[in-house]
Design an enzyme around this catalytic site. Structure first.
Site, PDB file in Angstrom:
ATOM      1  N   GLU A 169      48.374  45.252  36.111  1.00 48.90           N
ATOM      2  CA  GLU A 169      49.084  44.713  37.290  1.00 48.90           C
ATOM      3  C   GLU A 169      50.602  44.732  37.114  1.00 48.90           C
ATOM      4  OE1 GLU A 169      47.492  40.883  38.309  1.00 48.90           O
ATOM      5  OE2 GLU A 169      45.441  41.581  38.367  1.00 48.90           O
ATOM      6  N   GLU A 365      38.704  43.589  37.807  1.00 43.99           N
ATOM      7  CA  GLU A 365      38.719  42.129  38.017  1.00 43.99           C
ATOM      8  C   GLU A 365      38.307  41.830  39.447  1.00 43.99           C
ATOM      9  OE1 GLU A 365      42.394  40.027  37.194  1.00 43.99           O
ATOM     10  OE2 GLU A 365      42.677  41.126  35.314  1.00 43.99           O
TER      11      GLU A 365
HETATM   12  O1  IFM Z   1      44.212  35.390  35.827  1.00 39.53           O
HETATM   13  C1  IFM Z   1      44.719  36.487  36.500  1.00 39.53           C
HETATM   14  C2  IFM Z   1      44.702  37.717  35.604  1.00 39.53           C
HETATM   15  O2  IFM Z   1      45.394  37.515  34.437  1.00 39.53           O
HETATM   16  C3  IFM Z   1      45.309  38.884  36.324  1.00 39.53           C
HETATM   17  N1  IFM Z   1      44.696  39.080  37.614  1.00 39.53           N
HETATM   18  C4  IFM Z   1      44.542  37.950  38.478  1.00 39.53           C
HETATM   19  C5  IFM Z   1      43.896  36.797  37.736  1.00 39.53           C
HETATM   20  C6  IFM Z   1      43.745  35.570  38.665  1.00 39.53           C
HETATM   21  O3  IFM Z   1      44.984  35.140  39.101  1.00 39.53           O
END
Ligand code: IFM
Length: 459
Positions: A169, A365
């Site tokens: 990210e 994710e």
């Molecule tokens: O916890 C974070 C993660 O580290 C990166 N993506 C989003 C998640 C939730 O905010």
């Protein structure tokens, strides 16, 4: 594949994800030195309730117990990140063998249970020493140091890890860590002087990704998969009319950070619309940079939690983003609007809008924070999380059923953990962590997800 019962193909990869700073703790153990998040969270007012990742889930000492949880869950894939400051405590220079040893033990434990490790090389916890030396992502040197760090890791762990992800990210750790005129909610929390400098940080991160890909391929002793993990904004057409779909496509490559992160990484050029909009605030791009950034990828990781509804509009960009109405369902983060179709459209946009139809995609994710409570029976009945996950997985299934190359899904997260500026206040895990005792309590969503995995379908 049975569409009605949401059955996935046999090879679909079910997994769970975590990140080093959010779970490991042991911040000063075995030669690790501070990361920017150690420093940032120690400053009063930066993290809710003054929480830090110093102990977190103490996974560094409890990783064997956590592997047992994964076995119980039935996952065959686990995504975690490697902490740069455990491997190179000063950010560059001498390798800390104790750091390598920890990840060797973790990976060997996973492999001995038939769980494939998927390692992210950078999930935001860069060494504080590099921040002190040259302002980390503000400097081009950071990309070179990242590549050396990658070589140090892959040459030592590449005999047992075959799935690598470079950076997690980019927009979050650059734009949210250095934003102009905002209180940056992310480490290092530096206020740079112009929007151009902000875009320069993400350009350096893109370079790090490109050099990192090259370093992985040069250092890996065996064939391996190399991926970038991104969290683009996902425009979802408000109706599936041809006009609204075209509007969503127009939005995907230009909206917010997309045109300056995922577009150059996958196509080798920044979005011209974005560059025009940025004008003098566009980053300086040296000759050859875009070739470095545009490395061939074996997979793309998408972290998707929400989406933005758009519809066609008679304006120069051809779309408008629609505000969420009052009362629109949202889970326990200000940005966590429930938009399950984001998965389907995210996968489709990469294939169709960016013309990458052969690029395998992994949902690296997806998950949600909920206001979990342990009941009198000692259980956590997070039916809200099950509701959320079930809808998103159905959307993933739609993508697979329509033939898009979505190969796997990693729930965020295996454990409740340190949620950055929100500290321990927000729980994203399918396992509840009692931080006072470090007891792990699998939530109802854990058992539900285990059943999905067992039946290879959305249950
Ligand atoms: O916890 C974070 C993660 O580290 C990166 N993506 C989003 C998640 C939730 O905010």
């Amino acid at each position: 594949m049975n569409v009605a019962s949401y059955q996935f193909p046999a090879a679909f990869q079910w997994g769970a994800a975590t990140a080093a700073y959010q779970i490991e703790g042991a911040a000063t153990a075995d030669g690790r030195k501070p990361s920017v998040w150690d420093r940032f969270s120690a400053i009063r007012g930066r993290v809710l309730k003054g929480d830090t990742g110093a102990i977190a889930c103490d996974h560094y000492h409890r990783y064997e117990q956590d592997i047992q949880l994964m076995v119980k869950l039935g996952i065959r894939h686990y995504r975690f990140s490697i902490a740069w400051s455990r491997i190179l405590p000063e950010g560059r220079g001498n390798v800390n063998w104790a750091g390598i040893d920890f990840y060797q033990r973790l990976v060997d434990g996973l492999l001995s249970h038939g769980i494939t490790p998927h390692a992210t090389l950078f999930h935001w916890d860069s060494p504080q020493a590099l921040e002190d030396r040259y302002g980390s992502w503000r400097s081009r040197e950071m990309a070179l140091d990242f590549a050396d760090y990658v070589t140090a890791v892959v040459s030592r762990l590449g005999d047992r890890i075959t799935h690598w992800m470079t950076l997690n990210e980019i927009l979050c750790f650059t734009h949210m860590g250095y934003a102009v005129d905002k209180i940056p909610p992310h480490a290092p929390g530096t206020q740079v002087k112009s929007l151009k400098e902000v875009w320069q940080t993400s350009h350096h991160a893109l370079l790090a990704h490109g050099l990192g890909c090259q370093a992985i391929r040069a250092a890996s002793p065996i064939p391996c998969s190399v991926a970038l993990v991104d969290n683009p904004v996902i425009p979802v057409p408000i109706t599936e009319s041809a006009a609204d779909i075209a509007a969503a496509q127009a939005a995907f490559s230009t909206i917010e950070g997309n045109g300056g992160i995922i577009v150059p990484a996958l196509t080798g050029a920044y979005s011209p619309v974005l560059l025009e909009r940025l004008g003098a605030n566009a980053p300086d791009i040296q000759t050859g940079d875009l070739d470095i950034i545009h490395q061939p990828l074996d997979a793309l990781g998408l972290n998707l939690y929400s989406g933005t509804y758009v519809r066609a509009a008679d304006n120069p960009c051809g779309y408008v983003c629609l505000a969420y109405p009052t009362g629109y369902p949202r889970l326990h983060m200000p940005w966590l609007w429930v938009v399950p179709d984001a998965i389907y459209w995210g996968v489709r946009h990469v294939g169709k809008t960016l013309g990458q139809s052969d690029l395998p995609i992994v949902m690296t994710e997806n998950g949600c924070a909920a206001q979990d409570e342990v009941n009198a029976a000692g259980e956590v009945i997070d039916s809200d999380r099950i509701f959320y996950l079930r809808q998103y997985l159905k959307s993933a299934h739609r993508a697979v059923a329509e033939g898009y190359p979505l190969q796997g899904y990693f729930v965020w997260s295996l454990l409740d953990n340190f949620e950055w500026s929100w500290g321990y206040d927000r729980r994203f895990g399918i396992t509840y962590v009692d931080y006072a005792t470090q007891q792990r309590i699998p939530k109802a969503s854990f058992h539900w997800y285990a059943e999905c995995i067992r039946q290879n379908r959305v249950c």
